[in-house]
Scaffold this active site. Structure first.
Site, PDB file in Angstrom:
ATOM      1  N   SER A 106       5.583   0.054  -1.147  1.00 16.18           N
ATOM      2  CA  SER A 106       4.811   0.056  -2.387  1.00 16.18           C
ATOM      3  C   SER A 106       3.590   0.946  -2.222  1.00 16.18           C
ATOM      4  O   SER A 106       3.147   1.221  -1.098  1.00 16.18           O
ATOM      5  CB  SER A 106       4.369  -1.379  -2.714  1.00 16.18           C
ATOM      6  OG  SER A 106       3.408  -1.408  -3.745  1.00 16.18           O
TER       7      SER A 106
ATOM      8  N   TYR B  98       0.145  -9.360  -0.564  1.00 17.66           N
ATOM      9  CA  TYR B  98       1.174  -8.356  -0.833  1.00 17.66           C
ATOM     10  C   TYR B  98       0.801  -7.022  -0.185  1.00 17.66           C
ATOM     11  O   TYR B  98       1.626  -6.392   0.488  1.00 17.66           O
ATOM     12  CB  TYR B  98       1.336  -8.179  -2.343  1.00 17.66           C
ATOM     13  CG  TYR B  98       2.402  -7.182  -2.734  1.00 17.66           C
ATOM     14  CD1 TYR B  98       3.741  -7.478  -2.568  1.00 17.66           C
ATOM     15  CD2 TYR B  98       2.059  -5.943  -3.293  1.00 17.66           C
ATOM     16  CE1 TYR B  98       4.731  -6.576  -2.932  1.00 17.66           C
ATOM     17  CE2 TYR B  98       3.035  -5.034  -3.667  1.00 17.66           C
ATOM     18  CZ  TYR B  98       4.369  -5.355  -3.485  1.00 17.66           C
ATOM     19  OH  TYR B  98       5.342  -4.457  -3.837  1.00 17.66           O
TER      20      TYR B  98
END
Length: 286
Positions: free
Chosen positions: A156, A169
């Site tokens: 990501s 995250y």
């Protein structure tokens, strides 16, 4: 573990040639029951690969595999559990005798301020996103070394730029990228290709399933999904990157700009990222 005999009623289009590089290759994809994982399975299948898909939801896997052009393998596995990852790879080797491409796609997100978050929530995110990649890659590595194959980590932009409200995250994706970069250097003279793929915001259900401060699922996305890159577009980019054995890809204009600016103007990006996240509906920032 279930083998599915696919339907043979899906002819290839005239412009859908099967390149030699994936024809008859064995591709294992984790987190393949929806989103990017599902799109990757469908893309590699269309291009002629033999697909093994793994996730916790067996019914969803079977539905996807029923439409494969080639015979597929469905494996129920929770990548946060090392033994599940070992059994997953063993199932592929038992069925096909080898493994050519491992795509570490399984992942979960979170959205909450750290001060309000139970540490167990961040442990859960790390267990799936980082340790799931570690366990799967460790189990598959001997077979990928034998085939001079490819290891893919679907990371990501949060692996380049820490996002407020997504501490766990971001940490998991930074850890994934550091792990894969280190591994790439270890195997660089042994023929194994390692790709880190970083989509920007992608239309998928990862935000709906994102964990909140107490570990419950968010249920609703705070973003306009119809304005984002589709999972199918992400899968096309990743497919091409595996084909050309690229080391990194960063997707979407916003993602590329974020990575570039964060490298050279990190203080400026602190303010920009905070202000951007603050505009989300139900933002935890005041």
């Amino acid at each position: 573990m279930v083998n599915r005999q696919p339907s043979r009623n899906f002819p290839r289009s005239d412009n859908e040639e099967t390149p030699d590089f994936v024809k008859n290759k064995i591709v294992l994809i984790t987190g393949a029951s929806s989103g990017i994982g599902k799109a990757l399975a469908e893309k590699f299948d269309r291009e002629g690969a033999t697909i093994a898909i793994a996730a916790r939801r067996m019914e969803a896997l079977e539905s996807i595999a029923a439409n494969f052009h080639q015979e597929g393998l469905c494996i129920k596995a929770d990548v946060s559990q090392n033994q599940d990852c070992i059994r997953m790879v063993e199932a592929v080797i038992e069925k096909y005798g080898r493994l050519d491409v491992l795509i570490n796609n399984a992942g979960i997100s979170m959205r909450a301020l750290l001060e309000a978050t139970d540490p167990s929530v961040i442990e859960q995110v790390m267990q799936v996103n980082f340790f799931g990649t570690l366990y799967s890659t460790h189990a598959a590595l001997p077979h990928l070394l034998a085939q001079k194959g490819s290891i893919v980590g679907v990371s990501s932009i949060a692996g380049y730029r820490g996002l407020p409200g997504r501490t766990g995250y971001s940490a998991s994706k930074f850890a994934m990228q550091g792990f894969l970069e280190s591994l790439r250097t270890e195997v660089m003279h042994r023929g194994v290709h390692v790709l880190v793929a970083c989509p920007g915001f992608t239309a998928s259900n990862i935000r709906k399933q994102a964990l909140t401060a107490d570990g419950s699922q968010q249920g609703q996305t705070p973003r306009k999904e119809d304005k984002m890159m589709t999972a199918e577009a992400v899968a096309d980019h990743i497919y091409r990157a595996v084909k050309t054995r690229k080391r990194d890809i960063v997707l979407t204009s916003q993602g590329k700009i974020t990575v570039f600016l964060n490298k050279f103007f990190p203080g400026f990006m602190d303010k920009m990222v905070f202000n951007h996240m603050k505009k989300e509906p139900d933002s935890p920032f005041e």
